[in-house]
Design a protein around this motif. Structure first.
Motif, PDB file in Angstrom:
ATOM      1  N   MET A 430       5.647 -10.787  32.963  1.00  0.00           N
ATOM      2  CA  MET A 430       4.201 -10.607  32.904  1.00  0.00           C
ATOM      3  C   MET A 430       3.843  -9.197  32.448  1.00  0.00           C
ATOM      4  O   MET A 430       2.906  -8.978  31.674  1.00  0.00           O
ATOM      5  N   GLU A 431       4.618  -8.228  32.902  1.00  0.00           N
ATOM      6  CA  GLU A 431       4.347  -6.834  32.537  1.00  0.00           C
ATOM      7  C   GLU A 431       4.550  -6.593  31.047  1.00  0.00           C
ATOM      8  O   GLU A 431       3.904  -5.723  30.456  1.00  0.00           O
ATOM      9  N   VAL A 432       5.445  -7.348  30.422  1.00  0.00           N
ATOM     10  CA  VAL A 432       5.619  -7.229  28.970  1.00  0.00           C
ATOM     11  C   VAL A 432       4.306  -7.534  28.262  1.00  0.00           C
ATOM     12  O   VAL A 432       3.951  -6.907  27.271  1.00  0.00           O
ATOM     13  N   TRP A 433       3.569  -8.497  28.771  1.00  0.00           N
ATOM     14  CA  TRP A 433       2.269  -8.849  28.192  1.00  0.00           C
ATOM     15  C   TRP A 433       1.191  -7.821  28.526  1.00  0.00           C
ATOM     16  O   TRP A 433       0.109  -7.854  27.943  1.00  0.00           O
ATOM     17  N   GLY A 434       1.435  -6.956  29.494  1.00  0.00           N
ATOM     18  CA  GLY A 434       0.406  -6.012  29.902  1.00  0.00           C
ATOM     19  C   GLY A 434      -0.744  -6.725  30.594  1.00  0.00           C
ATOM     20  O   GLY A 434      -0.572  -7.734  31.274  1.00  0.00           O
ATOM     21  N   GLY A 435      -1.969  -6.215  30.389  1.00  0.00           N
ATOM     22  CA  GLY A 435      -3.147  -6.803  31.023  1.00  0.00           C
ATOM     23  C   GLY A 435      -3.361  -8.258  30.646  1.00  0.00           C
ATOM     24  O   GLY A 435      -3.865  -9.052  31.453  1.00  0.00           O
ATOM     25  N   ASN A 436      -2.975  -8.629  29.430  1.00  0.00           N
ATOM     26  CA  ASN A 436      -3.131 -10.024  29.017  1.00  0.00           C
ATOM     27  C   ASN A 436      -2.338 -10.977  29.905  1.00  0.00           C
ATOM     28  O   ASN A 436      -2.705 -12.135  30.079  1.00  0.00           O
ATOM     29  N   GLY A 437      -1.237 -10.499  30.452  1.00  0.00           N
ATOM     30  CA  GLY A 437      -0.422 -11.350  31.310  1.00  0.00           C
ATOM     31  C   GLY A 437      -1.029 -11.577  32.670  1.00  0.00           C
ATOM     32  O   GLY A 437      -0.682 -12.554  33.346  1.00  0.00           O
ATOM     33  N   TYR A 438      -1.951 -10.708  33.065  1.00  0.00           N
ATOM     34  CA  TYR A 438      -2.491 -10.753  34.424  1.00  0.00           C
ATOM     35  C   TYR A 438      -3.706 -11.661  34.550  1.00  0.00           C
ATOM     36  O   TYR A 438      -4.190 -11.903  35.642  1.00  0.00           O
ATOM     37  N   VAL A 439      -4.214 -12.153  33.449  1.00  0.00           N
ATOM     38  CA  VAL A 439      -5.389 -13.014  33.497  1.00  0.00           C
ATOM     39  C   VAL A 439      -4.964 -14.477  33.424  1.00  0.00           C
ATOM     40  O   VAL A 439      -3.916 -14.823  32.869  1.00  0.00           O
ATOM     41  N   GLU A 440      -5.809 -15.330  33.974  1.00  0.00           N
ATOM     42  CA  GLU A 440      -5.456 -16.741  34.117  1.00  0.00           C
ATOM     43  C   GLU A 440      -5.574 -17.530  32.812  1.00  0.00           C
ATOM     44  O   GLU A 440      -5.177 -18.686  32.752  1.00  0.00           O
ATOM     45  N   GLU A 441      -6.109 -16.920  31.751  1.00  0.00           N
ATOM     46  CA  GLU A 441      -6.257 -17.647  30.495  1.00  0.00           C
ATOM     47  C   GLU A 441      -4.919 -17.918  29.824  1.00  0.00           C
ATOM     48  O   GLU A 441      -4.787 -18.857  29.047  1.00  0.00           O
ATOM     49  N   GLY A 442      -3.925 -17.086  30.092  1.00  0.00           N
ATOM     50  CA  GLY A 442      -2.590 -17.292  29.546  1.00  0.00           C
ATOM     51  C   GLY A 442      -1.671 -17.911  30.585  1.00  0.00           C
ATOM     52  O   GLY A 442      -2.056 -18.101  31.751  1.00  0.00           O
ATOM     53  N   PRO A 443      -0.439 -18.221  30.216  1.00  0.00           N
ATOM     54  CA  PRO A 443       0.468 -18.907  31.152  1.00  0.00           C
ATOM     55  C   PRO A 443       1.177 -17.995  32.136  1.00  0.00           C
ATOM     56  O   PRO A 443       1.712 -18.474  33.140  1.00  0.00           O
ATOM     57  N   MET A 444       1.218 -16.672  31.862  1.00  0.00           N
ATOM     58  CA  MET A 444       2.071 -15.806  32.679  1.00  0.00           C
ATOM     59  C   MET A 444       1.628 -15.732  34.142  1.00  0.00           C
ATOM     60  O   MET A 444       2.464 -15.709  35.052  1.00  0.00           O
ATOM     61  N   ALA A 445       0.319 -15.707  34.367  1.00  0.00           N
ATOM     62  CA  ALA A 445      -0.165 -15.648  35.745  1.00  0.00           C
ATOM     63  C   ALA A 445       0.219 -16.919  36.500  1.00  0.00           C
ATOM     64  O   ALA A 445       0.568 -16.865  37.690  1.00  0.00           O
ATOM     65  N   ARG A 446       0.161 -18.055  35.821  1.00  0.00           N
ATOM     66  CA  ARG A 446       0.548 -19.302  36.474  1.00  0.00           C
ATOM     67  C   ARG A 446       2.039 -19.316  36.797  1.00  0.00           C
ATOM     68  O   ARG A 446       2.443 -19.745  37.885  1.00  0.00           O
ATOM     69  N   PHE A 447       2.864 -18.830  35.873  1.00  0.00           N
ATOM     70  CA  PHE A 447       4.307 -18.748  36.149  1.00  0.00           C
ATOM     71  C   PHE A 447       4.564 -17.885  37.385  1.00  0.00           C
ATOM     72  O   PHE A 447       5.401 -18.220  38.233  1.00  0.00           O
ATOM     73  N   TYR A 448       3.844 -16.775  37.472  1.00  0.00           N
ATOM     74  CA  TYR A 448       4.051 -15.837  38.573  1.00  0.00           C
ATOM     75  C   TYR A 448       3.639 -16.467  39.903  1.00  0.00           C
ATOM     76  O   TYR A 448       4.326 -16.320  40.925  1.00  0.00           O
ATOM     77  N   ARG A 449       2.524 -17.207  39.903  1.00  0.00           N
ATOM     78  CA  ARG A 449       2.084 -17.858  41.132  1.00  0.00           C
ATOM     79  C   ARG A 449       3.011 -19.002  41.526  1.00  0.00           C
ATOM     80  O   ARG A 449       3.129 -19.336  42.701  1.00  0.00           O
ATOM     81  N   GLU A 450       3.644 -19.621  40.552  1.00  0.00           N
ATOM     82  CA  GLU A 450       4.579 -20.712  40.849  1.00  0.00           C
ATOM     83  C   GLU A 450       5.909 -20.195  41.395  1.00  0.00           C
ATOM     84  O   GLU A 450       6.625 -20.918  42.104  1.00  0.00           O
TER      85      GLU A 450
END
Length: 584
Positions: A430-450
């Motif tokens: 998620m950190e590779v994506w930066g701020g974009n990874g932390y928002v729910e519009e992309g998949p990274m936040a969902r991966f992290y919550r899973e």
């Protein structure tokens, strides 16, 4: 009046083949005996990479299941409404046979074939896997009940998803869940208080009525559940029982049970509808408001004289249902490895398109180090679960000691370690994506919550590590065969041999020290297993880098817990490792 244009943003990762872009998985499918399934996996990999398929995962998690306890007329219905995307995901999963492939098409390589397909779908969405994996894991348990299995076989093996909430006899397919956890016990199922009272006859195959609760009842919309309850009790006071549902036949619900002396936990098959067609009184109290896994319904339920049939021997409920849990634990390993893979390819894709300080991220040495380190972890998880899949491909009663040890000893260790590593892994990606990874519009936040769920469900980390010790104690022959095979691979590799010697030393500790050090032992076991498998099957740069950074310092436990991703020595070819992980 435009003030800016959109630049330097990575395009969505889509229209790629999830299978053909993963060389470690493709190699493992052939190696573990599932070459005959390559075409199906390739076809499925293409379908899963399409934008319209990827969109299903997002929709299913935005539109969470909703509980309707009563009908407009006040009737108790306990209905759960899912978004259409949920049913589309289950349709895809079922069409690929991921709920039953080894039982539907028993042949060498069937388990690796099924596990590879499950791994692909788990990269898309996690919640829809829950009822599917429980259905899959229930089949070997139900097969031990010939009459019951014969009645259910066609619906269990069907590749059609039938979402209708109607009596099982009217359905084209079925799903099976499980109910073990109660408020007071958690993993300590032997403290369960749910009671089962004989209706007609007693013991295996007899009908019972269940009274009690479950604190976590997975996928309550399933057509049946396997449930643990305490059998052999006298009838409870009337105040603890509901009246039979209106219209229920006296034969179906029976009269008072006889007192018995045996009071052990037994396993019961509890259908959603009773034999007379009425809704079985398994009342849903509420759906859990979970951190992740939001597309799937988890619930709290009450059994109010719920109909159930005992399966397995009376008082042997835990051994009966633990066979189901062993399969679901393997799927936890696969699901976590899939989250690693999904997060990795998203991170690499982003780094190839995003520029900072005048260069693409992937061209910057430190970022390449991070991506290569993540790639090592992901490939090690992939080869591990595929080797475990092969161990599940044969009858455990006829398995050789080494295969028996892979299945019974390494599975809980892998469930502990891979699931645990996924938490840190998804955060780093998620950190590779930066701020974009932390928002729910992309998949990274969902991966992290899973990421945390597989560490918690089907036995927490401590339970898994203690189970590793228990399995070694019960099968010393298997443990010795496993270590002997690994030592043979370690010839000429001092770091790996030293790690195996440390593992043997840890296992020789006194009982109290063994239990206190169970996590360290499980970690040592998995790292050694992964190192051996990479040494056997991966390119030398991958195997050498993994061993050097996970085992070579002489203190693997402390080093692994203290290191962060992106600390590979500069002497390794980071770019080559990244290129192997996900071709541009």
């Amino acid at each position: 009046m435009a003030t800016h244009e959109v630049t330097n943003q990575a395009p969505p990762l889509e229209n790629y083949n999830l299978f053909e872009s993963d060389p470690a998985l493709m190699e493992a499918v052939e190696r573990e005996g599932a070459r005959w399934h390559l075409a199906a996996l390739s076809r499925d990999g293409t379908q899963l990479g399409k934008p319209e398929t990827l969109a299903l995962a997002s929709a299913a998690n935005r539109h969470e299941p909703e509980l309707f306890t009563f009908s407009p007329r006040g009737e108790r219905i306990d209905a759960i409404e899912f978004h259409p995307s949920w049913h589309q995901l289950l349709t895809l999963l079922r069409a690929e046979g991921l709920h039953a492939l080894p039982f539907e098409q028993p042949q060498p390589g069937a388990m690796p074939a099924r596990c590879a397909g499950y791994f692909l779908h788990a990269q898309l969405e996690s919640g829809s896997l829950c009822p599917l994996t429980m259905t899959f894991a229930s089949i070997p348990v139900l097969q031990r009940e010939p009459a019951l299995y014969a009645a259910l076989r066609d619906q269990l093996l069907s590749r059609e998803h039938d979402p209708r909430d109607i009596p099982l006899a009217q359905k084209r397919s079925m799903m099976v869940g499980m109910g073990m956890t109660e408020k007071q016990g958690g993993s300590d199922v032997r403290s369960n208080q749910t009671r089962a009272f004989a209706v007609e006859g007693e013991g295996r195959g007899a009908a019972y009525r269940l009274v009690g609760h479950k604190w976590f009842f997975s996928a309550p919309q399933c057509d049946a559940h396997l449930v643990l309850a305490r059998s052999g009790m006298e009838r409870p006071p009337r105040s603890l029982r509901s009246l039979p549902p209106e219209g229920a036949s006296q034969h179906a619900w029976g009269g008072p049970a006889r007192a018995e002396t045996h009071e052990g936990l037994s396993c019961f098959f509890v259908p959603r509808f009773a034999p007379d067609g009425t809704k079985n009184p398994v009342q849903i109290q509420r759906l859990k408001d979970k951190l992740g896994n939001r597309s799937n319904a988890s619930s709290e339920v009450e059994f109010l004289d719920a109909y159930g049939v005992m399966i397995g021997d009376e008082g042997r409920g835990v051994p009966t249902i633990i066979e189901m849990a062993n399969y679901t634990r393997l799927d936890c390993v696969i699901g976590s490895a899939a989250l690693m893979r999904a997060a990795l390819v998203q991170a690499i894709h982003h780094a190839r398109h995003r520029a900072a300080f005048g260069k693409k991220l992937v061209e910057q040495p430190l970022m390449r180090n991070v991506l290569a380190d993540l790639a090592l972890e992901s490939e090690a998880a992939t080869v591990l679960f595929m080797r475990l899949a092969r161990a599940y491909d044969s009858d455990p009663a006829a398995a050789m000691p080494e295969d028996r040890a892979w299945r019974r000893i390494v599975t809980p260790a892998a469930k502990f370690w891979i699931c645990k590593r996924t938490l840190e892994f998804t955060g780093e990606a998620m950190e590779v994506w930066g701020g974009n990874g932390y928002v729910e519009e992309g998949p990274m936040a969902r991966f992290y919550r899973e990421a945390p769920v597989n560490s918690i469900w089907e036995g927490s980390g401590n339970v898994m590590c203690l189970d590793v010790l228990r399995a070694i104690e019960r099968d010393p022959e298997g443990a010795q065969a496993l270590l002997a095979a690994w030592l043979a691979d370690a010839q000429g590799h001092p770091a790996l041999r030293a790690a195996l010697e440390r593992l043997a030393g840890s296992l020789a500790a006194a009982p109290d020290a063994l239990e206190a050090g169970a996590r360290r032992i499980a970690q040592q076991l998995v790292l050694a297993a992964q190192a051996v498998l990479l040494l056997r099957h991966a390119p030398a740069p991958v195997a050498d880098a993994f061993i050097a950074t996970r085992l070579a310092d002489g203190a693997a436990s402390a080093a692994q817990c203290g290191r962060v991703y992106g600390t590979l020595p500069a002497s390794f070819d980071h770019a080559a490792i990244v290129a192997r992980a996900f071709a541009a």
